[in-house]
Scaffold this active site. Structure first.
Site, PDB file in Angstrom:
ATOM      1  N   GLY A  44       0.620  -1.159  -0.093  1.00 33.02           N
ATOM      2  CA  GLY A  44       0.011  -0.124  -0.090  1.00 33.02           C
ATOM      3  C   GLY A  44       0.835   1.274   0.122  1.00 33.02           C
ATOM      4  O   GLY A  44       0.553   2.248  -0.792  1.00 33.02           O
ATOM      5  N   CYS A  45       1.944   1.305   0.813  1.00 35.46           N
ATOM      6  CA  CYS A  45       2.820   2.522   0.966  1.00 35.46           C
ATOM      7  C   CYS A  45       3.733   2.706  -0.432  1.00 35.46           C
ATOM      8  O   CYS A  45       3.931   3.718  -0.813  1.00 35.46           O
ATOM      9  CB  CYS A  45       3.699   2.246   1.985  1.00 35.46           C
ATOM     10  SG  CYS A  45       2.588   2.177   3.777  1.00 35.46           S
TER      11      CYS A  45
END
Length: 156
Positions: A44-45
């Site tokens: 996600g990051c």
């Protein structure tokens, strides 16, 4: 204590990539996007970083600088930034001083256990140093574009 919209963000400084020291005061007169994310090189990051990277030129056209913040080490940040070819700096906050100013440390469920971690959040600070927008509990898809759309509405 949480920052309120249209309140002055207290000055802070922190170590960031590129061998620089970030200080809020040094960026007066610029719009800033400061986004907090849990961990370098996680799915996600990585996607969030790529999205801000891909829109970087458009943020720059709105006289806006982007900074990512997590608790990762400077070495981890340098590797993450290089891997994604990010054109903006990442702030290292292992002692959670910047996280505390923006109140982004939360208890989260991970694999059925309660863990303390960074709540994915984004803040926009205007040229006068006022917090003008905040997103908490961010979902990555479409978020960077939504931030850009907001930044474009800021009047000097």
């Amino acid at each position: 204590m949480s920052l309120e919209i249209n309140s002055k963000v207290p000055d802070f400084s922190a170590t960031c990539t590129g061998g620089a020291e970030f200080s809020l005061a040094a960026h007066a007169g610029k719009n800033l996007v400061i986004y907090f994310y849990p961990k370098d090189s996680t799915p996600g990051c990585t996607t969030e970083g790529e999205n801000f990277r891909d829109l970087h030129a458009e943020f720059a056209q709105s006289d806006c600088l982007i900074f990512g913040v997590s608790r990762d080490s400077l070495k981890s940040h340098e590797n993450f930034k290089a891997k994604l070819e990010m054109p903006f700096e990442l702030i290292s906050d292992p002692e959670e001083k910047v996280c505390a100013i923006f109140d982004v440390m939360k208890m989260k469920n991970m694999y059925g256990k309660q863990v303390r971690g960074v709540e994915r959040s984004t803040f926009v600070i205007n040229k006068k140093g006022l917090l003008v927008q905040a997103w908490r509990g961010v979902k990555v898809p479409g978020h960077a574009q939504a931030v850009l759309d907001f930044v474009r509405t800021i009047k000097d």
